[in-house]
Design a protein around this motif. Structure first.
Motif, PDB file in Angstrom:
ATOM      1  N   GLU A 197       0.832  -1.215   0.000  1.00 46.86           N
ATOM      2  CA  GLU A 197       0.000   0.000   0.000  1.00 46.86           C
ATOM      3  C   GLU A 197       0.863   1.259   0.000  1.00 46.86           C
ATOM      4  O   GLU A 197       2.082   1.190   0.155  1.00 46.86           O
ATOM      5  CB  GLU A 197      -0.942  -0.013   1.214  1.00 46.86           C
ATOM      6  N   CYS A 198       0.195   2.396  -0.182  1.00 46.55           N
ATOM      7  CA  CYS A 198       0.879   3.693  -0.203  1.00 46.55           C
ATOM      8  C   CYS A 198       0.528   4.452   1.070  1.00 46.55           C
ATOM      9  O   CYS A 198      -0.613   4.401   1.535  1.00 46.55           O
ATOM     10  CB  CYS A 198       0.389   4.533  -1.389  1.00 46.55           C
ATOM     11  N   ARG A 199       1.501   5.180   1.598  1.00 43.99           N
ATOM     12  CA  ARG A 199       1.202   6.043   2.740  1.00 43.99           C
ATOM     13  C   ARG A 199       0.892   7.433   2.208  1.00 43.99           C
ATOM     14  O   ARG A 199       1.665   8.019   1.446  1.00 43.99           O
ATOM     15  CB  ARG A 199       2.370   6.095   3.704  1.00 43.99           C
ATOM     16  N   ASP A 233       4.790   1.139  -7.599  1.00 44.75           N
ATOM     17  CA  ASP A 233       3.952   2.306  -7.286  1.00 44.75           C
ATOM     18  C   ASP A 233       4.759   3.592  -7.166  1.00 44.75           C
ATOM     19  O   ASP A 233       4.216   4.641  -6.811  1.00 44.75           O
ATOM     20  CB  ASP A 233       3.194   2.080  -5.964  1.00 44.75           C
ATOM     21  N   GLN A 234       6.061   3.513  -7.456  1.00 46.96           N
ATOM     22  CA  GLN A 234       6.963   4.636  -7.219  1.00 46.96           C
ATOM     23  C   GLN A 234       6.462   5.935  -7.865  1.00 46.96           C
ATOM     24  O   GLN A 234       6.611   7.024  -7.300  1.00 46.96           O
ATOM     25  CB  GLN A 234       8.360   4.289  -7.752  1.00 46.96           C
ATOM     26  N   TRP A 291       3.707   7.178  -7.989  1.00 48.01           N
ATOM     27  CA  TRP A 291       2.678   7.899  -7.227  1.00 48.01           C
ATOM     28  C   TRP A 291       3.261   8.870  -6.212  1.00 48.01           C
ATOM     29  O   TRP A 291       2.557   9.772  -5.744  1.00 48.01           O
ATOM     30  CB  TRP A 291       1.770   6.897  -6.490  1.00 48.01           C
ATOM     31  N   VAL A 292       4.512   8.697  -5.851  1.00 49.84           N
ATOM     32  CA  VAL A 292       5.085   9.532  -4.790  1.00 49.84           C
ATOM     33  C   VAL A 292       5.036  11.007  -5.193  1.00 49.84           C
ATOM     34  O   VAL A 292       5.425  11.379  -6.310  1.00 49.84           O
ATOM     35  CB  VAL A 292       6.532   9.103  -4.470  1.00 49.84           C
ATOM     36  N   GLU A 313       4.898   7.867   0.602  1.00 48.49           N
ATOM     37  CA  GLU A 313       5.786   6.723   0.572  1.00 48.49           C
ATOM     38  C   GLU A 313       5.030   5.535   0.004  1.00 48.49           C
ATOM     39  O   GLU A 313       3.833   5.387   0.255  1.00 48.49           O
ATOM     40  CB  GLU A 313       6.216   6.409   2.013  1.00 48.49           C
ATOM     41  N   VAL A 314       5.719   4.700  -0.787  1.00 49.74           N
ATOM     42  CA  VAL A 314       5.094   3.481  -1.302  1.00 49.74           C
ATOM     43  C   VAL A 314       5.925   2.286  -0.846  1.00 49.74           C
ATOM     44  O   VAL A 314       7.124   2.407  -0.602  1.00 49.74           O
ATOM     45  CB  VAL A 314       4.969   3.507  -2.841  1.00 49.74           C
ATOM     46  N   SER A 350      -3.323   4.791   4.890  1.00 46.11           N
ATOM     47  CA  SER A 350      -2.685   3.842   3.982  1.00 46.11           C
ATOM     48  C   SER A 350      -3.737   3.276   3.037  1.00 46.11           C
ATOM     49  O   SER A 350      -4.846   2.948   3.456  1.00 46.11           O
ATOM     50  CB  SER A 350      -2.067   2.719   4.824  1.00 46.11           C
ATOM     51  N   ALA A 400      -2.484   1.559  -4.257  1.00 43.83           N
ATOM     52  CA  ALA A 400      -2.424   2.534  -5.354  1.00 43.83           C
ATOM     53  C   ALA A 400      -3.639   2.435  -6.272  1.00 43.83           C
ATOM     54  O   ALA A 400      -4.074   3.437  -6.848  1.00 43.83           O
ATOM     55  CB  ALA A 400      -1.128   2.324  -6.142  1.00 43.83           C
ATOM     56  N   VAL A 445       0.688  11.460  -1.736  1.00 53.53           N
ATOM     57  CA  VAL A 445       1.356  10.182  -1.521  1.00 53.53           C
ATOM     58  C   VAL A 445       2.781  10.463  -1.068  1.00 53.53           C
ATOM     59  O   VAL A 445       3.538  11.157  -1.749  1.00 53.53           O
ATOM     60  CB  VAL A 445       1.354   9.330  -2.803  1.00 53.53           C
TER      61      VAL A 445
END
Ligand code: ZN
Ligand code: ZN
Length: 312
Positions: free
Chosen positions: A25-27, A69-70, A72-73, A63-64, A119, A122, A61
């Motif tokens: 998941e993404c934070r 999912d990078q 999305w940061v 942190e992933v 959390s 993505a 976003v």
């Protein structure tokens, strides 16, 4: 990290909790979050919810956990709130809203947005265009819920529509439906909210019968009123999750062959478009913006006023 936490009926407190770090998941750092009727019901003990409420939000976003999912940061996002199991027939059909194993942000088995972070996978995220600032972005989720009606009910240009309820959901729904038919009337009993409706160009008086009646009152008598206002072979849409019982004389549904439709979460892309184009105006619905630590005042205001937002 701070989060509002419900520990029991009418027991909510601001706590320090650990930052989420969920595999896959993404934070997301929450920037703003909106209080909706469901949150007020959760506070009163509905669904025995424990944890952090809040499901209407905008965030970034931060942190992933999975390399894929990078990209999305750093993206500013709104998010769909249902997270499915990915394996059942509903999920395979792309309908995670009805996955029997789903979690729902801030409502069922998953921490919500009245916190500094939350959390999410993505796959739930939608990047927001610049035309939608944070105050508008908080309305993407409820606007999507209003857009769900357009998928469920066949509207014609000229369909006569009544929206019962002058609260935040009523005024949002009326504006969404006005994009497909000009004849939309809001019924309510709060003069200050009806004034907002009129400023938005919505009619607040109209004569029954109506082709389509949406109950967004959140009250036990809403459905009966809808039955009184709908024409034979018309449609009633139940839009507010009212957790109680209502005394009802259902026979007119039979005699008038009325269709009754339940309606919950909806599509994000049309909602983002309606908000970005200005076809749906939400700033007049913002009554107040509060800091998270002033949650008691914020919830109190949300019981009386239109939309109350938290700014983190
Ligand atoms: Zn909501
Ligand atoms: Zn599933």
């Amino acid at each position: 990290l701070r989060a509002l936490v419900i520990d029991g009926p009418a027991a909510i407190a601001l706590r320090e909790i650990a930052a989420p770090n969920v595999a896959g998941e993404c934070r997301i750092g929450v920037r703003m979050a909106g209080i909706c009727g469901t949150d007020l019901q959760l506070l009163e003990g509905y669904a025995n919810f424990r944890g952090t409420p809040g499901h209407e939000f905008v965030g970034v976003v931060e942190e992933v956990t999975s390399a894929g999912d990078q990209a999305w940061v750093g993206k500013r996002v709104a998010a769909e709130i249902n997270v499915g199991c990915g394996r059942c027939d509903w999920c395979r059909a792309g309908v995670k809203e009805h996955c029997p194993h789903r979690s729902v942000v801030g409502i069922r088995g998953r921490a919500g947005a009245f916190a500094d972070f939350l959390s999410l996978p993505a796959g739930n995220l939608h990047e927001l265009p610049d035309a939608i600032d944070d105050e508008i972005a908080v309305f993407v989720e409820p606007t999507a819920a209003a857009c769900r009606i357009l998928e469920q009910v066949p509207f014609e240009h000229g369909s006569r529509v009544a929206v019962l309820g002058d609260g935040r959901m009523g005024l949002l729904t009326a504006q969404v439906l006005r994009t497909v038919t000009p004849d939309v009337t809001v019924f309510g009993r709060h003069e200050h909210k009806l004034n907002v409706a009129r400023r938005l160009g919505l009619a607040t008086h109209g004569d029954a019968p109506f082709d389509i009646v949406v109950d967004a009152t959140g009250r036990p008598e809403g459905l009966q009123r809808a039955i009184d206002l709908v024409r034979p072979r018309g449609t009633i849409v139940l839009k507010s999750t009212f957790h109680g019982e209502s005394a009802l004389a259902p026979w007119p549904i039979v005699v008038n062959e009325v269709t009754v439709v339940g309606s919950r979460c909806g599509p994000f892309l049309p909602a983002i478009e309606l908000l970005a184009s200005g076809a749906v105006q939400v700033k007049p619905l913002v009554s107040r913006v509060e800091r998270l630590e002033r949650y008691e005042d914020a919830f109190e205001a949300a019981r009386r006023d239109l939309k109350v937002l938290f700014s983190m």
